[in-house]
Design an enzyme around this catalytic site. Structure first.
Site, mmCIF file in Angstrom:
data_model
loop_
_atom_site.group_PDB
_atom_site.id
_atom_site.type_symbol
_atom_site.label_atom_id
_atom_site.label_comp_id
_atom_site.label_asym_id
_atom_site.label_seq_id
_atom_site.Cartn_x
_atom_site.Cartn_y
_atom_site.Cartn_z
ATOM 1 N N GLY A 180 0.818 -1.219 0.000
ATOM 2 C CA GLY A 180 0.000 0.000 0.000
ATOM 3 C C GLY A 180 0.846 1.260 0.000
ATOM 4 N N THR A 197 5.422 -7.163 3.452
ATOM 5 C CA THR A 197 5.031 -8.554 3.695
ATOM 6 C C THR A 197 4.890 -9.327 2.390
ATOM 7 O OG1 THR A 197 3.858 -7.832 5.664
ATOM 8 C CG2 THR A 197 3.290 -10.002 4.807
ATOM 9 N N ALA A 219 9.929 4.832 11.615
ATOM 10 C CA ALA A 219 9.410 6.192 11.782
ATOM 11 C C ALA A 219 8.200 6.143 12.705
ATOM 12 C CB ALA A 219 9.010 6.763 10.428
ATOM 13 N N GLY A 267 -5.983 -22.525 11.554
ATOM 14 C CA GLY A 267 -6.830 -23.072 10.483
ATOM 15 C C GLY A 267 -7.131 -22.061 9.400
ATOM 16 N N ILE A 298 -3.228 -19.032 5.794
ATOM 17 C CA ILE A 298 -1.765 -19.157 5.872
ATOM 18 C C ILE A 298 -1.388 -20.527 6.457
ATOM 19 C CG2 ILE A 298 0.320 -18.208 6.964
ATOM 20 C CD1 ILE A 298 -0.968 -15.411 6.673
ATOM 21 N N GLU A 341 -2.125 -23.216 3.770
ATOM 22 C CA GLU A 341 -1.183 -23.178 2.646
ATOM 23 C C GLU A 341 0.166 -23.786 3.042
ATOM 24 O OE1 GLU A 341 -2.804 -19.295 0.166
ATOM 25 O OE2 GLU A 341 -1.194 -18.989 1.609
ATOM 26 N N ARG A 355 -8.470 -25.243 16.481
ATOM 27 C CA ARG A 355 -9.433 -25.393 17.591
ATOM 28 C C ARG A 355 -10.891 -25.314 17.138
ATOM 29 N NH1 ARG A 355 -8.466 -19.609 20.661
ATOM 30 N NH2 ARG A 355 -9.215 -18.388 18.915
ATOM 31 N N ALA A 408 -7.756 -16.155 -3.475
ATOM 32 C CA ALA A 408 -7.426 -17.573 -3.633
ATOM 33 C C ALA A 408 -6.665 -18.066 -2.416
ATOM 34 C CB ALA A 408 -6.570 -17.775 -4.877
ATOM 35 N N HIS A 410 -13.859 -26.549 -24.319
ATOM 36 C CA HIS A 410 -13.768 -27.988 -24.040
ATOM 37 C C HIS A 410 -12.435 -28.546 -24.531
ATOM 38 C CE1 HIS A 410 -15.337 -31.958 -23.274
ATOM 39 N NE2 HIS A 410 -14.902 -32.345 -24.456
#
Ligand code: FAD
Length: 453
Positions: free
Chosen positions: A16, A43, A116, A177, A180, A183, A200, A342, A436
């Site tokens: 961001g 991140t 900062a 659960g 992250i 995956e 849990r 996703a 198809h």
């Protein structure tokens, strides 16, 4: 007239913050400074989406090689070399960080490497103690993994640590659960680690469509992940080279590593926000209006630190909208409706719009669904199943939600999200001729609802 050192000072060089800084400076000519306390890219680039997806690719070759043999290839796999992979991963992250830095430099953004904090409504204190002033301050400090103190004391790892492992453990317990946790369970399992997962709640992937959650859980168990829902850790202690873990079902087991992926918290601690009157929510998130403006008019916030929808494309859009609004005389609000996403489990889960549960609470719905064995894995004798589901409003016929569990579901859902965002009806899907043979042809060939709710 007050003169400021900068028109905009951005705290945080992640998805961001970098987008906002580049658009404000590069497109709208603002004088912009940006501070990043860790590595540029945040991140997503350094310890999230990008290294994770590269690990997803790395982990997928075990199945691919087995499948290649079923298709007639003679393939000898010598096992997975984590050290070789990590070396290449580190080099790729260095390359991406450099791309981020050069993008900022080209746009004319002054970068300050270091932490900062906010001193007052127009002043930022930099790591060396000096202060700079800015007409506007943007907080884009993201979030971090939250580990309960007993887990920290017992040496449990977070998702950040996985990318830095010197070697792959033989066995891991993943606690959590969410997406992250799931995956990494699939990634490590694919890399040959013995994976157990405790969650849990009663089913993994809370917040996603109920059936899709069940489908992913079953697929994870089928590939050998020892998944236990309704199970939490009660105690952990060192045991030899690993950790002995006691759980709520009375079991005790030893794992080489324990990884906690039990949630993330917004990075607002010690930023000085309360002192200047920026309103925070219960979890420490920054409260913003639809223009990303905080309770202090000169201070804005975007991305995970606002704890809205914690995804990279959302943080990027919010940063872009902020820059266009404040510096481009182009008022733009971020649209948080129908954001596709996703989960990169094996198989993947792609989702957009309402779950069956949420939609049926809001009004009458028809559910269209197909569950089948994809051609590629079925030929190879694998039991893997795919699922495609459309949630349709019984009154307006609009498709309210689409949930896909299948290989490449992330790719499919991006495309399905376009007509759904445009307001497509089930009949619009039906009018579209199938491609198809592909898996997603099921999306336009489901004729009868499997149920109404
Ligand atoms: P960040 O990218 O977190 O950036 C914030 C930056 O601010 C950081 O670099 C931090 O060092 C810096 N900072 C913090 N405090 C200060 C300070 N006081 N001074 C200076 N700098 C500071 N999203 C997806 O869309 N798809 C995915 O597949 C996906 N996978 C993920 C996998 C994992 C393991 C994780 C953890 C996240 C994943 N995400 C994914 C989420 C995505 O990474 C975040 O939503 C996104 O990075 C948020 O961007 P941001 O700009 O808000 O914050």
């Amino acid at each position: 007239m007050t003169t400021f050192d900068y028109d905009l000072f951005v705290i945080g060089g992640g998805s961001g913050g970098v987008r906002a800084a580049r658009i404000a400076a590069g497109e709208h000519g603002a004088r912009v400074g940006l501070a990043e306390e860790d590595r540029m890219g945040g991140t997503c680039v350094i310890r999230g989406c990008v290294p994770k997806k590269l690990m997803v690719f790395a982990s997928s070759y075990r199945t691919a090689m087995a499948e290649a043999r079923a298709y007639g290839w003679s393939v000898e796999a010598d096992g997975f070399d984590w050290t070789a992979f990590r070396g290449k991963l580190d080099a790729e992250l260095d390359r991406l960080e450099a791309v981020y830095r050069s993008g900022l430099a080209t746009a004319g953004v002054s970068v300050h490497d270091g932490r900062a904090t906010v001193e007052d409504a127009h002043t930022v204190r930099l790591a060396g103690g000096e202060t700079v002033t800015a007409k506007h301050i943007l907080i884009a400090t993201g979030g971090r993994p939250f580990l309960p103190p007993p887990a920290v004391a017992a040496g449990a790892l977070s998702s950040n640590d996985i990318f830095r492992l010197e070697q792959l453990p033989k066995s891991v317990l993943i606690v959590g659960g969410g997406f992250i946790a799931c995956e990494f369970a699939c990634i490590l399992n694919g890399m040959g680690v013995e994976v157990s997962q405790y969650y849990r709640g009663e089913q993994i992937l809370r917040g996603f469509d109920g059936e899709a959650r069940g489908h992913v859980a079953e697929a994870m168990r089928d590939q050998g992940i020892d998944l236990h829902v309704g199970t939490d850790v009660t105690a952990m202690e060192p045991a030899g080279e690993g950790t002995r873990v006691a759980d709520t079902n009375g079991r005790e087991r030893v794992f080489e590593k324990v990884i906690y992926a039990t949630g993330r918290v917004p990075n607002t601690d010690g930023l000085g926000l309360e002192r200047v009157g920026v309103k925070l929510g219960r979890r420490g998130e920054i409260v913003v209006d639809e223009w990303s403006q905080t309770s202090v008019p000169s201070i804005y916030a975007v991305g995970d630190v606002t704890d809205h929808i914690n995804l990279t494309p959302v943080a990027i859009r919010e940063g872009h909208a902020f820059a266009d609004t404040v510096f481009g005389a182009r008022p733009t609000k971020m649209d948080h409706d129908l954001v596709p996403s996703a989960v990169f489990t094996r198989p993947e889960l792609g989702t957009v719009g309402m779950t069956e549960e949420a939609a049926s609470e809001a009004g009458p719905v028809e559910i269209y669904e197909a569950s089948f064995r994809p051609m590629q894995s079925a030929f190879a004798g694998r039991a893997e199943r795919a699922m495609m589901k459309l949630v349709v409003c019984a009154k307006t016929r609009r498709v309210l939600g689409c949930h896909i569990v299948a290989p490449q579901a992330g790719e499919m859902i991006q495309l399905a999200a376009i007509p759904i965002k445009m307001g497509a009806t089930k009949e619009d899907f039906d009018r579209t001729v199938a491609v198809h043979p592909v898996m997603s042809e099921e999306l336009v060939t489901m004729r009868k609802p499997v149920r109404t709710a």
